[in-house]
Design a protein around this motif. Structure first.
Motif, PDB file in Angstrom:
ATOM      1  N   MET A 163       0.811  -1.200   0.000  1.00  0.00           N
ATOM      2  CA  MET A 163       0.000   0.000   0.000  1.00  0.00           C
ATOM      3  C   MET A 163       0.856   1.266   0.000  1.00  0.00           C
ATOM      4  SD  MET A 163      -3.173   1.117   2.473  1.00  0.00           S
ATOM      5  CE  MET A 163      -2.389   2.081   3.742  1.00  0.00           C
ATOM      6  N   THR A 164       1.802   1.403   0.915  1.00  0.00           N
ATOM      7  CA  THR A 164       2.590   2.619   1.089  1.00  0.00           C
ATOM      8  C   THR A 164       3.430   2.916  -0.154  1.00  0.00           C
ATOM      9  OG1 THR A 164       2.718   2.155   3.448  1.00  0.00           O
ATOM     10  CG2 THR A 164       4.265   3.769   2.575  1.00  0.00           C
ATOM     11  N   GLU A 165       3.499   4.195  -0.536  1.00  0.00           N
ATOM     12  CA  GLU A 165       4.199   4.575  -1.759  1.00  0.00           C
ATOM     13  C   GLU A 165       5.329   5.559  -1.510  1.00  0.00           C
ATOM     14  OE1 GLU A 165       0.397   3.982  -4.772  1.00  0.00           O
ATOM     15  OE2 GLU A 165       1.436   5.899  -4.725  1.00  0.00           O
ATOM     16  N   LYS A 166       6.355   5.436  -2.307  1.00  0.00           N
ATOM     17  CA  LYS A 166       7.491   6.346  -2.225  1.00  0.00           C
ATOM     18  C   LYS A 166       7.100   7.699  -2.827  1.00  0.00           C
ATOM     19  CE  LYS A 166      12.455   6.568  -2.954  1.00  0.00           C
ATOM     20  NZ  LYS A 166      13.661   5.870  -3.425  1.00  0.00           N
ATOM     21  N   GLY A 167       7.432   8.767  -2.095  1.00  0.00           N
ATOM     22  CA  GLY A 167       7.147  10.107  -2.586  1.00  0.00           C
ATOM     23  C   GLY A 167       5.709  10.533  -2.436  1.00  0.00           C
ATOM     24  N   VAL A 168       4.923   9.758  -1.703  1.00  0.00           N
ATOM     25  CA  VAL A 168       3.496  10.052  -1.511  1.00  0.00           C
ATOM     26  C   VAL A 168       3.191  10.058  -0.021  1.00  0.00           C
ATOM     27  CG1 VAL A 168       1.145   9.206  -1.903  1.00  0.00           C
ATOM     28  CG2 VAL A 168       2.847   9.042  -3.720  1.00  0.00           C
ATOM     29  N   ALA A 169       2.383  11.014   0.432  1.00  0.00           N
ATOM     30  CA  ALA A 169       1.981  11.064   1.843  1.00  0.00           C
ATOM     31  C   ALA A 169       0.959   9.962   2.092  1.00  0.00           C
ATOM     32  CB  ALA A 169       1.392  12.436   2.175  1.00  0.00           C
ATOM     33  N   SER A 170       1.468   8.746   2.274  1.00  0.00           N
ATOM     34  CA  SER A 170       0.609   7.562   2.300  1.00  0.00           C
ATOM     35  C   SER A 170      -0.181   7.398   3.589  1.00  0.00           C
ATOM     36  CB  SER A 170       1.449   6.310   2.042  1.00  0.00           C
ATOM     37  OG  SER A 170       2.119   6.394   0.810  1.00  0.00           O
ATOM     38  N   SER A 171       0.096   8.236   4.596  1.00  0.00           N
ATOM     39  CA  SER A 171      -0.723   8.165   5.808  1.00  0.00           C
ATOM     40  C   SER A 171      -2.168   8.542   5.504  1.00  0.00           C
ATOM     41  CB  SER A 171      -0.153   9.083   6.894  1.00  0.00           C
ATOM     42  OG  SER A 171      -0.071  10.418   6.439  1.00  0.00           O
ATOM     43  N   ASP A 172      -2.374   9.276   4.408  1.00  0.00           N
ATOM     44  CA  ASP A 172      -3.708   9.510   3.862  1.00  0.00           C
ATOM     45  C   ASP A 172      -3.830   8.608   2.642  1.00  0.00           C
ATOM     46  OD1 ASP A 172      -6.027  10.328   2.651  1.00  0.00           O
ATOM     47  OD2 ASP A 172      -5.523  12.460   2.606  1.00  0.00           O
ATOM     48  N   ALA A 173      -4.513   7.482   2.808  1.00  0.00           N
ATOM     49  CA  ALA A 173      -4.553   6.463   1.761  1.00  0.00           C
ATOM     50  C   ALA A 173      -5.203   6.959   0.474  1.00  0.00           C
ATOM     51  CB  ALA A 173      -5.285   5.222   2.264  1.00  0.00           C
ATOM     52  N   THR A 174      -5.969   8.039   0.563  1.00  0.00           N
ATOM     53  CA  THR A 174      -6.588   8.563  -0.662  1.00  0.00           C
ATOM     54  C   THR A 174      -5.546   9.212  -1.576  1.00  0.00           C
ATOM     55  OG1 THR A 174      -7.110  10.720   0.330  1.00  0.00           O
ATOM     56  CG2 THR A 174      -8.764   8.974   0.541  1.00  0.00           C
ATOM     57  N   ASN A 175      -4.331   9.443  -1.055  1.00  0.00           N
ATOM     58  CA  ASN A 175      -3.267  10.057  -1.871  1.00  0.00           C
ATOM     59  C   ASN A 175      -2.570   9.063  -2.790  1.00  0.00           C
ATOM     60  OD1 ASN A 175      -3.597  12.617  -0.823  1.00  0.00           O
ATOM     61  ND2 ASN A 175      -2.107  12.312   0.817  1.00  0.00           N
ATOM     62  N   ILE A 176      -2.779   7.784  -2.558  1.00  0.00           N
ATOM     63  CA  ILE A 176      -2.034   6.765  -3.286  1.00  0.00           C
ATOM     64  C   ILE A 176      -2.228   6.915  -4.792  1.00  0.00           C
ATOM     65  CG2 ILE A 176      -2.037   4.275  -3.744  1.00  0.00           C
ATOM     66  CD1 ILE A 176      -2.335   3.908  -0.715  1.00  0.00           C
TER      67      ILE A 176
END
Length: 452
Positions: A159-172
């Protein structure tokens, strides 16, 4: 009355509080688990460490022999898939409640990842099995769930992505799109738990399938991706304070035009957020359960250290110096308080499922890892320089516990959610206070008293 064997690992008051909620099967299973931990897992700790190659390449290709031996022994004793409650997963689960498993997970938490894996209760497989058991098609369950339940394969959660604020999953941003009878995935993930294990045969991948949907919670989908699929590239293992967590690890992964059958979609298009929320709730509390055990283990090590006659300084035991006794007392109190949070959350899951226990899970998720890190840090201090060396498990415990404050969402996210939930009570609190003041004024008037 003879003490229950669990009392060698946890305080008798905690056990006495929940004992009457345990079924006869759960009591028998707990007794077997305590025996297994004491006589099999804890003695195997150093063997596991010795069998893990030091070579940085071979570490990611090795299945630790002692773990496979322990898995066979655990299966023979009926200590298998203890996390999967039959109440919520009648077709696949075991007759244990989450409350009963919480106590067992604490005991397993003394032995780290290899202990949980030995009874097929380790992350990320536990959460992935729950996803497949709850949302998977019969074909998906046959292909991946059954081998996972049997402990024949491992899996990764992506799930977690590099360069993305992944703590907000809608940002993925990982792209998931349909192309005829196939699904094509493109994305750059990291901190993907389980991706380094040579037995990993499944990535559960979350990405964006409908980025233009006005409802940001319907933009995501979840797809099942075998890691041998062309385009799946394991870039590197991520290190945590110098530890690589081999052979399971947390890896950086690129999905480059990865193509899988349409049948690998889980539940349906746009259902990704729903699936992930359902997965993370139980997973968060499982981490907390094990963290209680890690803290308890650190306190046990500390007590042994400070009462060891060979460690006297200036003619005194270590506990006779400074604030050691105070540290032990605080640690005991903090463990007890945190355990109550975890048991409460587990009980709420049993009553209302994870969705109805979000408050309890959220509080435990940001309180328990911080507590455990503090207790472990005190134990390290009592060991001196040895405490930060490879000769005790404390340094690795500390690294793992600090990392847990990011896993399944950073502390700040959970704190914000709980704070907002509390603020929702403001309107009713104002209304209640206004009612009381009105009645207060009436009482004062009726008795001819001046308002204070």
């Amino acid at each position: 009355m003879a003490p229950h064997p669990i009392e060698q690992y946890t305080s008798s008051s905690s056990w006495a509080m929940v004992e009457d909620k345990f079924s006869p099967y759960a009591k028998e299973t707990l007794a077997k688990l305590v025996d297994f931990v004491h006589n099999e897992l804890e003695p195997a700790r150093k063997v596991w460490e010795a069998q893990l190659p030091a070579d940085p390449v071979q570490r990611w290709k090795t299945v630790i022999p002692i773990t496979e031996e322990l898995k066979l022994k655990a299966k023979q004793r009926g200590l298998w898939n203890l996390f999967l409650s039959k109440k919520h997963y009648p077709e696949f689960g075991v007759p244990l409640t989450n409350l009963e498993y919480a106590v067992m997970a604490e005991i397993l938490g003394r032995c780290g990842q290899f202990g949980s894996e030995s009874v097929n209760c380790s992350a990320p497989d536990t959460g992935n099995m729950e996803v497949l058991a709850k949302y998977g098609t019969p074909e998906q369950q046959k292909k991946w769930l059954i081998p996972l339940l049997n402990g024949e394969i491992r899996s990764a959660f992506s799930m977690t992505e590099k360069g993305v604020a992944s703590s907000d999953a809608t940002n993925i941003q990982t792209s998931i799109r349909r192309d005829g009878d196939s699904i094509v995935i493109n994305g750059h993930k990291w901190w993907i738990s389980g991706a380094g294990d040579p037995r990993c045969k499944l990535h559960i991948v979350m990405g964006k399938s409908d980025p233009d949907n006005k409802n940001k919670y319907l933009q995501q989908s979840v797809v099942l991706v075998p890691p041998e699929t062309p385009g799946v590239k394991i870039v590197r293992p991520m290190h945590v304070f110098g530890y690589d967590d081999a052979p399971e690890g947390h890896c950086e992964v690129i999905y480059d035009n990865v193509r899988v059958p349409l049948s690998n979609l889980v539940l349906g298009w746009g259902r990704g957020f729903e699936i992930i929320q359902g997965r993370l709730g139980p997973g968060r509390i499982h981490h907390c359960m094990r963290s209680i055990g890690a803290a308890q283990y650190a306190l046990d090590l500390m007590i042994q250290r400070v009462t060891d006659p060979s460690r006297k300084t200036f003619g005194k035991f270590l506990y006779q110096h400074g604030t050691i006794i105070s540290d032990i007392a605080k640690s005991r109190a903090e463990i007890e308080a945190s355990r109550l949070l975890v048991l409460s959350a587990a009980h709420q899951i049993d009553k209302f499922q994870a969705k109805g226990a979000l408050k309890e899970i959220g509080i435990a998720k940001f309180v328990v890892p911080q507590m455990a890190a503090t207790v472990i840090d005190r134990a390290i201090q009592s060991y001196g320089a040895e405490g930060i060396s490879q000769d005790t498990p404390l340094a690795k415990l500390a690294a793992g516990m600090r990392t847990l404050r990011f896993a399944d969402g950073p502390d700040e996210v959970h704190i914000q959610q709980i704070g907002r939930r509390e603020l929702e009570r403001a309107k009713r609190l104002h209304e209640l206070t206004a009612e009381i003041k009105k009645k207060e004024a009436a009482l004062l008037n009726a008795r001819g008293l001046a308002k204070l």
